[in-house]
Design a protein around this motif. Structure first.
Motif, PDB file in Angstrom:
ATOM      1  N   ARG A 218     161.337  18.646 -25.471  1.00 37.27           N
ATOM      2  CA  ARG A 218     162.498  18.995 -24.489  1.00 37.27           C
ATOM      3  C   ARG A 218     163.396  17.622 -24.264  1.00 37.27           C
ATOM      4  NH1 ARG A 218     159.923  22.551 -21.498  1.00 37.27           N
ATOM      5  NH2 ARG A 218     159.364  21.024 -19.817  1.00 37.27           N
ATOM      6  N   ARG A 219     162.481  16.797 -23.811  1.00 35.85           N
ATOM      7  CA  ARG A 219     163.212  15.650 -23.230  1.00 35.85           C
ATOM      8  C   ARG A 219     163.668  14.822 -24.467  1.00 35.85           C
ATOM      9  NH1 ARG A 219     165.255  11.595 -22.645  1.00 35.85           N
ATOM     10  NH2 ARG A 219     164.783   9.730 -21.227  1.00 35.85           N
ATOM     11  N   TRP A 220     163.251  14.463 -25.705  1.00 35.32           N
ATOM     12  CA  TRP A 220     163.864  13.836 -26.521  1.00 35.32           C
ATOM     13  C   TRP A 220     164.050  14.153 -27.934  1.00 35.32           C
ATOM     14  CZ3 TRP A 220     159.683  12.105 -23.300  1.00 35.32           C
ATOM     15  CH2 TRP A 220     159.980  10.666 -22.923  1.00 35.32           C
ATOM     16  N   GLY A 221     163.866  15.503 -28.337  1.00 38.86           N
ATOM     17  CA  GLY A 221     164.250  16.114 -29.348  1.00 38.86           C
ATOM     18  C   GLY A 221     163.355  16.076 -30.472  1.00 38.86           C
ATOM     19  N   ASP A 222     163.064  14.756 -31.069  1.00 34.56           N
ATOM     20  CA  ASP A 222     162.270  14.728 -32.109  1.00 34.56           C
ATOM     21  C   ASP A 222     161.802  13.198 -32.243  1.00 34.56           C
ATOM     22  OD1 ASP A 222     164.388  13.074 -33.068  1.00 34.56           O
ATOM     23  OD2 ASP A 222     164.839  14.215 -34.539  1.00 34.56           O
TER      24      ASP A 222
ATOM     25  N   ALA B 161     149.438  13.763 -26.695  1.00 31.24           N
ATOM     26  CA  ALA B 161     148.215  13.869 -26.530  1.00 31.24           C
ATOM     27  C   ALA B 161     147.753  12.451 -25.841  1.00 31.24           C
ATOM     28  CB  ALA B 161     147.380  13.976 -27.623  1.00 31.24           C
ATOM     29  N   ARG B 162     148.237  11.342 -26.610  1.00 30.74           N
ATOM     30  CA  ARG B 162     147.763  10.172 -25.971  1.00 30.74           C
ATOM     31  C   ARG B 162     148.500   9.972 -24.506  1.00 30.74           C
ATOM     32  NH1 ARG B 162     146.269   4.155 -27.834  1.00 30.74           N
ATOM     33  NH2 ARG B 162     146.136   5.485 -29.865  1.00 30.74           N
ATOM     34  N   ALA B 163     149.640  10.393 -24.186  1.00 28.61           N
ATOM     35  CA  ALA B 163     150.199  10.264 -22.951  1.00 28.61           C
ATOM     36  C   ALA B 163     149.708  11.324 -21.797  1.00 28.61           C
ATOM     37  CB  ALA B 163     151.859  10.284 -23.011  1.00 28.61           C
ATOM     38  N   GLY B 164     149.020  12.325 -22.336  1.00 26.56           N
ATOM     39  CA  GLY B 164     148.333  13.299 -21.593  1.00 26.56           C
ATOM     40  C   GLY B 164     149.837  14.234 -21.084  1.00 26.56           C
ATOM     41  N   VAL B 165     150.412  14.587 -21.969  1.00 26.61           N
ATOM     42  CA  VAL B 165     151.562  15.487 -21.292  1.00 26.61           C
ATOM     43  C   VAL B 165     151.757  16.571 -22.523  1.00 26.61           C
ATOM     44  CG1 VAL B 165     152.710  13.655 -20.068  1.00 26.61           C
ATOM     45  CG2 VAL B 165     153.584  14.160 -22.578  1.00 26.61           C
ATOM     46  N   ASN B 166     152.482  17.748 -22.117  1.00 27.88           N
ATOM     47  CA  ASN B 166     152.760  18.869 -23.339  1.00 27.88           C
ATOM     48  C   ASN B 166     153.578  18.365 -24.314  1.00 27.88           C
ATOM     49  OD1 ASN B 166     150.888  20.730 -22.207  1.00 27.88           O
ATOM     50  ND2 ASN B 166     152.439  21.168 -20.573  1.00 27.88           N
ATOM     51  N   ALA B 167     153.476  18.680 -25.404  1.00 27.44           N
ATOM     52  CA  ALA B 167     154.261  18.145 -26.652  1.00 27.44           C
ATOM     53  C   ALA B 167     155.596  18.926 -26.334  1.00 27.44           C
ATOM     54  CB  ALA B 167     153.672  18.673 -28.051  1.00 27.44           C
ATOM     55  N   THR B 168     155.652  20.031 -25.660  1.00 25.39           N
ATOM     56  CA  THR B 168     157.032  20.785 -25.525  1.00 25.39           C
ATOM     57  C   THR B 168     157.823  19.932 -24.375  1.00 25.39           C
ATOM     58  OG1 THR B 168     155.639  22.150 -24.108  1.00 25.39           O
ATOM     59  CG2 THR B 168     156.285  23.240 -26.072  1.00 25.39           C
ATOM     60  N   SER B 169     157.091  19.357 -23.651  1.00 20.17           N
ATOM     61  CA  SER B 169     158.035  18.323 -22.652  1.00 20.17           C
ATOM     62  C   SER B 169     158.410  17.321 -23.221  1.00 20.17           C
ATOM     63  CB  SER B 169     156.934  17.799 -21.547  1.00 20.17           C
ATOM     64  OG  SER B 169     156.112  18.711 -21.067  1.00 20.17           O
TER      65      SER B 169
ATOM     66  N   VAL C 288     154.965  13.546 -32.464  1.00 25.13           N
ATOM     67  CA  VAL C 288     155.137  14.198 -31.131  1.00 25.13           C
ATOM     68  C   VAL C 288     153.836  14.631 -30.600  1.00 25.13           C
ATOM     69  CG1 VAL C 288     156.403  15.836 -29.662  1.00 25.13           C
ATOM     70  CG2 VAL C 288     157.955  14.524 -31.259  1.00 25.13           C
ATOM     71  N   PRO C 289     153.213  15.348 -31.374  1.00 27.68           N
ATOM     72  CA  PRO C 289     151.693  15.689 -30.854  1.00 27.68           C
ATOM     73  C   PRO C 289     150.822  14.670 -30.642  1.00 27.68           C
ATOM     74  CG  PRO C 289     152.456  17.098 -32.807  1.00 27.68           C
ATOM     75  CD  PRO C 289     153.526  16.010 -32.764  1.00 27.68           C
ATOM     76  N   ARG C 290     150.833  13.649 -31.202  1.00 25.01           N
ATOM     77  CA  ARG C 290     149.997  12.529 -31.040  1.00 25.01           C
ATOM     78  C   ARG C 290     150.385  11.672 -29.989  1.00 25.01           C
ATOM     79  NH1 ARG C 290     148.263   9.003 -36.117  1.00 25.01           N
ATOM     80  NH2 ARG C 290     146.642   8.187 -34.531  1.00 25.01           N
TER      81      ARG C 290
END
Lengths: 194, 194
Positions: free
Chosen positions: B51-55, B40-48, B35-37
């Motif tokens: 929240r959206r996908w779970g894992d 980072a690649r998508a330019g969004v927050n990991a928390t988003s 999720v962090p990678r």
């Protein structure tokens, strides 16, 4: 093909066996498989499980390797048609059981080098494939020794094992194995090899 | 079959598209998908993403759904043999690409109700199967309309899609699709339906 046999015996082997049994029991019960739940069921420390297998994916792959990686015994009914029917039915029955279907899915997903796998161990995926291929070769060799015409092992994989596993993996009802075998043998008698 | 279309548009749709693209890029590069990678690649927050996908498993399944869940266009070569060959070759080519093979594996592993999936969304697995079945039905309907004899869609799944996907999932070389199609059509002309 039975990698646990090569691991250190005694306490370590007992822990390994208890952990594999716990994974299969949790899968059979339909509950989620997590390292803490496996450890609790097996009566071992979760840290031992993390140290030995790394994570739950590697643990599932290792259990799958034990379950699907063996080439074991094959039926001996006296005819290739009978042997393929009995063997195909056994594969379909195994793939229909929830715990073994979950392990088959884990095998398909497992990488070629699972973290925590014993040195030199094949991945669950290639071991599963090698096991099925060895069984097909054994049935075909017995048939050839009886003087029967035989398809290639590749053709047995493509037209018997593939539909059985494809349907199990994608959640379809099991195929009629007898019909698949009849088609396979009719094909082998009439069309080009491959 | 295109669940992102039903999701809220604007910023949310842009985030979703960027995240799916990031997953496919990471898979193509052969790196591990976390999720962090992805974030980072998508330019969004990991928390988003959490929240959206779970894992990460749910995120892979959702990306797989988009990639394999569509029934899209099917070839129109004028004969069933030509259509099945072109379609089978396209499936084999898709399953041979690392990113798409990883997504196919994720689809096979995905549960029927992935955490974080939009309400009522089909799982990636059943969507993939439904997509292939719809394509087979479309080819067969076109052939029947031309007056050609046709096998059942089930038979196309068992003897063309199953060997293509089985070989990809288990890491074998792609089969000769032309040979599979020839066998399928020879069978359909000579053996009982099923």
């Amino acid at each position: 093909m039975t990698p646990t046999m090569a691991r250190p015996g005694g306490r370590s082997a007992k822990v390994t066996a208890a952990v594999h049994r716990a994974v299969e029991e949790l899968l059979t019960d339909g509950g989620s498989v997590t390292v803490p739940r496996v450890a609790a069921r097996a009566g071992v420390n979760a840290t031992s499980v993390y140290r030995r297998w790394g994570d739950v994916a590697a643990l599932l792959a290792d259990t799958a390797l034990l379950r699907f990686g063996t080439s074991g015994d094959v039926p001996d009914t006296g005819t290739l048609r009978g042997d393929l029917r009995a063997w195909g039915a056994a594969l379909a029955e195994q793939a229909a059981r929830p715990a073994e279907l979950a392990l088959l899915r884990a095998a398909v997903t497992a990488g070629p080098a699972d973290p925590g796998a014993p040195d030199g161990a094949e991945s669950a995926r290639s071991a599963c494939l090698a096991g099925r291929n060895a069984q097909a070769e054994a049935l075909l060799a017995a048939a050839a020794a009886r003087g029967e015409d035989t398809p290639t092992a590749t053709r047995v994989l493509d037209h018997l094992v593939a539909p059985v596993y494809f349907r199990a993996l994608f959640g379809l009802p099991a195929p009629s194995v007898d019909v698949l075998v009849d088609r396979l043998l009719a094909q082998a008698a009439s069309s080009p090899p491959g």
